[in-house]
Enzyme design. Structure first.
Site, short mmCIF file in Angstrom:
data_model
loop_
_atom_site.label_atom_id
_atom_site.label_comp_id
_atom_site.label_asym_id
_atom_site.label_seq_id
_atom_site.Cartn_x
_atom_site.Cartn_y
_atom_site.Cartn_z
N LEU A 29 0.82 -1.21 0.00
CA LEU A 29 0.00 0.00 0.00
C LEU A 29 0.85 1.25 0.00
O LEU A 29 0.44 2.30 -0.47
CB LEU A 29 -0.93 0.01 1.22
N GLY A 30 2.03 1.15 0.56
CA GLY A 30 2.90 2.32 0.61
C GLY A 30 4.21 2.01 1.30
O GLY A 30 4.35 1.00 2.00
N GLY A 32 7.65 4.01 3.34
CA GLY A 32 8.16 5.23 3.96
C GLY A 32 9.64 5.07 4.25
O GLY A 32 10.26 4.07 3.90
N ALA A 33 10.18 6.06 4.92
CA ALA A 33 11.60 6.05 5.22
C ALA A 33 11.97 4.88 6.13
O ALA A 33 13.09 4.36 6.07
CB ALA A 33 12.00 7.37 5.87
N PHE A 34 11.04 4.46 6.99
CA PHE A 34 11.36 3.44 7.99
C PHE A 34 10.53 2.17 7.88
O PHE A 34 10.74 1.24 8.65
CB PHE A 34 11.17 4.02 9.40
N GLU A 36 7.23 -0.31 5.57
CA GLU A 36 6.39 -0.62 4.43
C GLU A 36 5.01 -1.02 4.95
O GLU A 36 4.91 -1.72 5.95
CB GLU A 36 7.01 -1.76 3.62
N ASP A 144 -0.66 16.00 14.89
CA ASP A 144 -0.43 16.06 13.44
C ASP A 144 -1.75 15.91 12.67
O ASP A 144 -1.82 15.19 11.68
CB ASP A 144 0.56 14.98 13.00
#
Length: 385
Positions: A29-30, A32-34, A36, A144
């Site tokens: 699905l996506g 990121g830096a750290f 999956e 956030d």
């Protein structure tokens, strides 16, 4: 996958030598830096979840903070908040099993609608207020809140909205004062940028910013230069620009002013905001503002810019491919679910991986809204009463 209170971290973190013996990974699905995020089917039940796979090497030195924050997330149970369902640990990875969202992203839904009103925006914000009020009563500050973290539960026309991404969430109290500059530029409260101690009031400011965007399609603060953007936020000066705000009620503007109040002590709480006539009464107009708002969303929040690590539409695509469509909403088992752990920085733990605002190169968390400010101004507010 029951979540129970009063457990030690060792009891709720389940051991799994091979996670794929428990889940069948369907689709990424996506990333990121750290980590999956993958769409996964639990083999024993057939239920679909979103599993965030985090390599342990990315957690090195942050284990204690991450465990503390996950323990906090496990306490959250609200109909408008994406749930952390379970946690597995293998020799090399930590796996966060999340409720799966199937309804897509907030901006997509607004743009696709043929009819959109203040009343629709009010209904959305009421759900957000209810969920954030719940968090605040639990002593949790999200830190956030932004449109990208608001997802629809299902494809249903009347689907509820879900708050996701608790990567920056933080517990109040216990003797520590929140002062870390974190969040997404454009949505953060003035006191955060001023590096002053802050409280749950920062979430209320962000809700005000979201309400502003929902009514016009562009952010209240904009500049291609981050320093100038932060200056605007610190002064809490924003405009109700003409012609974009000409058809918006005075009640809606008053609601926003009370949330986007510079002084956090004067700023509306979630409870106060929920009692405002624009939320609790009949002052939200039913006039169709879809054309103007959707045009501005397309212009200022292009998908390629504001979509970060998690692609919610991939879930919908996969479900259609598997012909799960109509059975999802009626099934008590499979997917009455929703997800998104995708924050701008793919943060893993509030106190360890906050994205310091001064180092951010994006504007309002969407890469950059290249919107020229409208030249005609109907109202300017200083953010202070």
């Amino acid at each position: 996958m029951a979540r129970e209170n009063g457990e030690s971290s060792s009891s709720w973190k389940k051991q799994a030598e091979d996670i794929k013996k428990i889940f069948e990974f369907k689709e990424t699905l996506g990333t990121g830096a750290f980590s999956e995020v993958v769409l996964a089917e639990e083999k024993a039940t057939g239920k679909l979840f979103a599993v965030k796979c985090i390599p342990k090497k990315a957690l090195k030195g942050k284990e204690s903070s991450i465990e503390n924050e996950i323990a906090v997330l496990r306490k959250i149970k609200h109909e408008n908040i994406v749930a952390l369902e379970d946690i597995y640990e293998s020799p090399n990875h930590l796996y966060l099993v999340m409720q799966l969202v199937s309804g897509g992203e907030l901006f997509d839904r607004i743009v696709e609608k043929g009819f959109y009103t203040e009343k629709d925006a009010s209904t959305l914000i009421r759900q957000v207020l209810d969920a954030v009020y719940y968090l605040h009563r639990m002593g949790i500050v999200h830190r956030d809140l932004k449109p990208e973290n608001l997802l629809y539960y299902s494809q249903d026309e009347e689907s509820k909205i879900m708050i996701s991404d608790f990567g920056l969430s933080k517990m109040e109290g216990k003797g520590d004062v929140m002062s870390t500059a974190c969040g997404t530029p454009g949505y953060v409260a003035p006191e955060v940028l001023a590096q002053k101690p802050y409280s749950k009031a920062v979430d209320c400011w962000s809700i005000g910013v979201i309400a502003y965007i929902l009514l016009c399609g562009y952010p209240p603060f904009y500049d291609e230069n981050d320093s100038k953007l932060f200056e605007q936020i610190l002064k809490a000066e924003y405009e109700f620009d003409s012609p974009y705000w000409d058809d918006i009620s005075d009640s809606a503007k008053d609601f926003i002013r009370n949330l986007m109040e510079k002084d956090p002590n004067k700023r509306y709480t979630c409870e106060q905001a929920a009692r405002h006539p624009w939320i609790a009464g009949d002052t939200a107009l039913n006039k169709n503002i879809h054309e103007s708002v959707s045009a501005q969303i397309r212009k200022n929040f292009a998908k390629s810019k504001w979509r970060q690590a998690f692609n919610a539409t991939a879930v919908v695509r996969h479900m259609r491919k598997l012909h799960l469509g109509s059975s999802l909403d009626s099934s008590n088992a499979s997917v009455s679910s929703s997800l998104s752990l995708a924050s701008q920085k793919d943060c893993l733990a509030p106190s360890t991986l906050c994205s310091f605002i001064s180092s951010s190169s994006g504007v309002s968390g969407v890469g950059a809204e290249r919107r020229p400010r409208p030249t005609t101004v109907t109202a300017v507010h200083s953010g202070s009463k």
